[in-house]
Design an enzyme around this catalytic site. Structure first.
Site, PDB file in Angstrom:
ATOM      1  N   HIS A   1       0.838  -1.203   0.000  1.00  0.00           N
ATOM      2  CA  HIS A   1       0.000   0.000   0.000  1.00  0.00           C
ATOM      3  C   HIS A   1       0.872   1.253   0.000  1.00  0.00           C
ATOM      4  O   HIS A   1       0.618   2.197  -0.755  1.00  0.00           O
ATOM      5  CB  HIS A   1      -0.932  -0.026   1.215  1.00  0.00           C
TER       6      HIS A   1
ATOM      7  N   ASP B   1      -6.106   1.588  -2.174  1.00  0.00           N
ATOM      8  CA  ASP B   1      -6.806   1.344  -0.912  1.00  0.00           C
ATOM      9  C   ASP B   1      -7.619   0.054  -0.970  1.00  0.00           C
ATOM     10  O   ASP B   1      -7.649  -0.716  -0.005  1.00  0.00           O
ATOM     11  CB  ASP B   1      -7.718   2.523  -0.568  1.00  0.00           C
TER      12      ASP B   1
END
Length: 145
Positions: free
Chosen positions: A75, A119
């Site tokens: 991420h 996300d």
């Protein structure tokens, strides 16, 4: 003008000047939190991921401690790529939905699509990765080299 009014006006001005020096909170953090909750069906609160391993939370260094921590590193790397594209991932708002099959993105701009995808990928990764309580709030100076 009355002296008391001047004092109130001065206090407001000073507080506004001080507030302008405070960095803004990431605007899409709430959206990311909801994506996580949707992906894991509410089985674990989102804040459990805020201080986990070497990469979940602010910053990140060293080798991820487990699969869940690798999700956070991926991420972070995804956000890094978004920044290279000229996006501001922590400030980018996007449209998403929580459907019966889990969350999905529905956005218009390239930056919104990319950040939402980052996300979404992380939220789904969190949902399928085991959570080890021993890796919560670890001493990163010792374990993240």
């Amino acid at each position: 003008m009355y002296p008391a009014h001047l004092l109130v006006l001065l206090a407001v001005c000073v507080s506004l000047l001080g507030a302008s020096a405070i960095p803004p909170l990431p605007l899409n953090l709430v959206q990311f939190t909801y994506l996580i909750q949707c992906a894991n069906k509410g089985s674990r609160p989102s804040y459990h991921y805020a201080d986990y391993g070497c990469y979940c939370g602010a910053g990140g260094s060293g080798t991820p401690v487990d699969e869940l921590d690798r999700c956070c590193k991926i991420h972070d790397d995804c956000y890094g790529e978004a920044e290279k594209m000229g996006c501001y991932p922590k400030l980018t708002m996007y449209n998403y939905y929580c459907g019966t099959e889990g969350p999905y993105c529905n956005t218009k701009t390239d930056c919104q699509r990319y950040v939402c995808a980052c996300d979404l990928k992380a939220a789904k990764c969190f949902a399928r990765s085991p959570y080890n309580n021993k890796n919560y709030n670890i001493d990163t100076s010792k374990r993240c080299k």
